[in-house]
Design a protein around this motif. Structure first.
Motif, mmCIF file in Angstrom:
data_model
loop_
_atom_site.group_PDB
_atom_site.id
_atom_site.type_symbol
_atom_site.label_atom_id
_atom_site.label_comp_id
_atom_site.label_asym_id
_atom_site.label_seq_id
_atom_site.Cartn_x
_atom_site.Cartn_y
_atom_site.Cartn_z
ATOM 1 N N SER A 1 -6.883 1.013 -0.597
ATOM 2 C CA SER A 1 -7.959 1.065 0.393
ATOM 3 C C SER A 1 -8.340 -0.333 0.877
ATOM 4 C CB SER A 1 -9.174 1.768 -0.199
ATOM 5 O OG SER A 1 -8.847 3.073 -0.607
ATOM 6 N N SER B 1 0.836 -1.207 0.000
ATOM 7 C CA SER B 1 0.000 0.000 0.000
ATOM 8 C C SER B 1 0.869 1.255 0.000
ATOM 9 C CB SER B 1 -0.912 0.015 1.237
ATOM 10 O OG SER B 1 -1.781 -1.081 1.238
ATOM 11 N N SER C 1 -13.622 3.428 7.184
ATOM 12 C CA SER C 1 -12.674 3.420 6.068
ATOM 13 C C SER C 1 -13.403 3.500 4.732
ATOM 14 C CB SER C 1 -11.821 2.146 6.108
ATOM 15 O OG SER C 1 -11.063 2.076 7.279
ATOM 16 N N PHE D 1 -1.862 5.329 4.655
ATOM 17 C CA PHE D 1 -2.955 6.011 5.330
ATOM 18 C C PHE D 1 -3.056 7.481 4.943
ATOM 19 C CE2 PHE D 1 -1.577 2.738 8.584
ATOM 20 C CZ PHE D 1 -2.509 1.796 8.148
ATOM 21 N N SER E 1 -14.336 -0.773 9.469
ATOM 22 C CA SER E 1 -14.504 -1.001 8.032
ATOM 23 C C SER E 1 -15.424 0.042 7.414
ATOM 24 C CB SER E 1 -15.081 -2.408 7.785
ATOM 25 O OG SER E 1 -14.233 -3.402 8.318
ATOM 26 N N GLY F 1 -7.117 14.232 0.881
ATOM 27 C CA GLY F 1 -7.037 13.101 1.805
ATOM 28 C C GLY F 1 -6.554 13.527 3.170
ATOM 29 N N VAL G 1 -14.743 7.080 3.937
ATOM 30 C CA VAL G 1 -13.652 7.954 3.508
ATOM 31 C C VAL G 1 -13.195 7.576 2.100
ATOM 32 C CG1 VAL G 1 -11.265 8.644 3.955
ATOM 33 C CG2 VAL G 1 -12.890 8.465 5.845
ATOM 34 N N LEU G 2 -13.140 6.261 1.834
ATOM 35 C CA LEU G 2 -12.761 5.794 0.498
ATOM 36 C C LEU G 2 -13.714 6.326 -0.570
ATOM 37 C CD1 LEU G 2 -11.400 3.972 -1.631
ATOM 38 C CD2 LEU G 2 -12.837 2.093 -0.798
ATOM 39 N N GLY H 1 -7.251 -0.520 4.514
ATOM 40 C CA GLY H 1 -8.498 -0.395 5.268
ATOM 41 C C GLY H 1 -8.872 -1.672 5.989
ATOM 42 N N ILE I 1 -7.665 6.881 5.194
ATOM 43 C CA ILE I 1 -8.330 5.599 5.423
ATOM 44 C C ILE I 1 -8.220 5.181 6.885
ATOM 45 C CG2 ILE I 1 -8.305 3.149 4.820
ATOM 46 C CD1 ILE I 1 -7.227 4.043 2.052
ATOM 47 N N SER I 2 -7.019 5.314 7.446
ATOM 48 C CA SER I 2 -6.826 4.973 8.857
ATOM 49 C C SER I 2 -7.642 5.891 9.759
ATOM 50 C CB SER I 2 -5.345 5.064 9.219
ATOM 51 O OG SER I 2 -5.146 4.833 10.593
#
Length: 343
Positions: free
Chosen positions: A253, A77, A137, A93, A134, A161, A140-141, A257, A97-98
């Protein structure tokens, strides 16, 4: 053309190291287990002690496999993000995502006093925490993906982001203000990260989603190599920038994620492993980098987990702290020694 012989020996060494670290990780802990007992357990033969069999099958083997998934997934990632944004400080991140996962968990743990009802019931459930992380994440994704379809500049996606991360951090701070001491402690413990809480059923779900992200990452190798030449040049070669960015963001992600949802936020690995790999392999070709990052990430995560277990002790240190304490000085030493970054 790739000179296969140039990279053959380093890859063989990494594979051997991975196997050694895997067995050492299973062997060491509060109870030391001989290698013979581990091999017998893995091939289905009875071990000398039934207790060893239970420890290996129900705890240490799932934990070691989780370490491999976490290390390789976060490493890949980080590689995807650093290449997409052409920024050595980008990590898995960076898209928030985090932070989205942290917000989901904070809503369940810290928000139960404010919202009550369903959230209070979810707080006592492990799957409630996983689902909340989940969902956070995922939301946000979705926001980042919508932005990526509207924005032409890749750096703008990076900045947006970071803004999402700031917003979610602010909400978490507000929730922390109203949370009780017990709730704050539970949230902090989740933030430490953990590799040892997954059952075989959890591991199958994690592995399934991880595999999809890994396949998308492998499918993006050609696009990643083209991105290194710059977006304008990539466009002149006929690369569909929006589609390529979309796939890379989806892959990141899914990997980062899902790993965060099941194990909590794990620091250092996603940012540093790509740099470690570039220093050793001295290339920017992702056909070499991606499998090398996979192996490096898995090895480093297994080693960090061995240290965190404090062999022959009943204590276990937070894995999140170990990854940074062990890894960061190594990266600093390598970068100072090499005096250049391959990117």
């Amino acid at each position: 053309m790739l000179n296969k012989k140039t990279y053959q020996v380093p890859f063989i060494i990494l594979i051997v190291l991975l196997i050694v670290c895997f067995f050492v990780n299973i062997s060491l802990g509060s109870v030391s287990i001989p290698l013979k007992a581990i091999v017998n357990s893995l091939i289905g033969n009875a071990t000398d002690q039934e207790t060893w069999q239970l420890i290996i099958q129900n705890y240490r083997l799932p934990k070691a496999l989780t370490a491999i998934i976490v290390g390789s997934g976060l490493g890949i990632s980080g590689l995807l993000m650093q290449t997409l944004f052409r920024n050595p400080l980008a990590g898995p991140f960076v898209l928030g995502i985090s932070s989205g996962a942290s917000l989901g968990v904070a809503l369940v743990i810290l928000g139960s006093n404010i919202f009550g009802g369903v959230l209070a019931a979810l707080m006592i459930s492990k799957w409630g925490i996983v689902l909340a992380a989940s969902l956070g994440s995922f939301l946000v994704l979705i926001a980042v993906l919508l932005v990526s379809l509207k924005v032409q500049d890749t750096m703008a996606i990076l900045i947006i982001g970071l803004m999402f991360a700031s917003i979610t951090a602010a909400i978490v701070s507000v929730l922390s203000f109203f949370g009780s001491a017990e709730q704050l402690q539970q949230y902090i413990f989740w933030g430490f990260g953990s590799l040892g809480n997954l059952t075989w059923d959890d591991l199958i779900i994690l592995l399934s989603i991880y595999s999809i992200g890994l396949i998308l990452g492998i499918a993006s190798i050609k696009s990643l190599n083209t991105f290194l030449l710059g977006e304008n040049y990539a466009k002149s070669l006929g690369l569909n920038l929006k589609q390529s960015r979309f796939l890379i963001i989806i892959a990141t992600s899914l990997l980062a994620g899902t790993i965060t949802a099941f194990t909590g936020p794990i620091a250092f690995i996603g940012l540093a492993i790509p740099h470690l790999t570039r220093q050793v392999f001295n290339t920017s070709n992702h056909k070499i980098l991606l499998p090398a990052v996979f192996l490096f990430g898995a090895i480093v995560m297994l080693i960090c987990d061995i240290i965190a277990q404090l062999p022959h002790s009943d204590y276990t240190l937070p894995i999140n702290a170990i990854t940074s304490l062990v890894g960061a000085p190594v990266v600093i030493w390598l970068l100072v020694r090499k005096r250049k970054m391959i990117f």
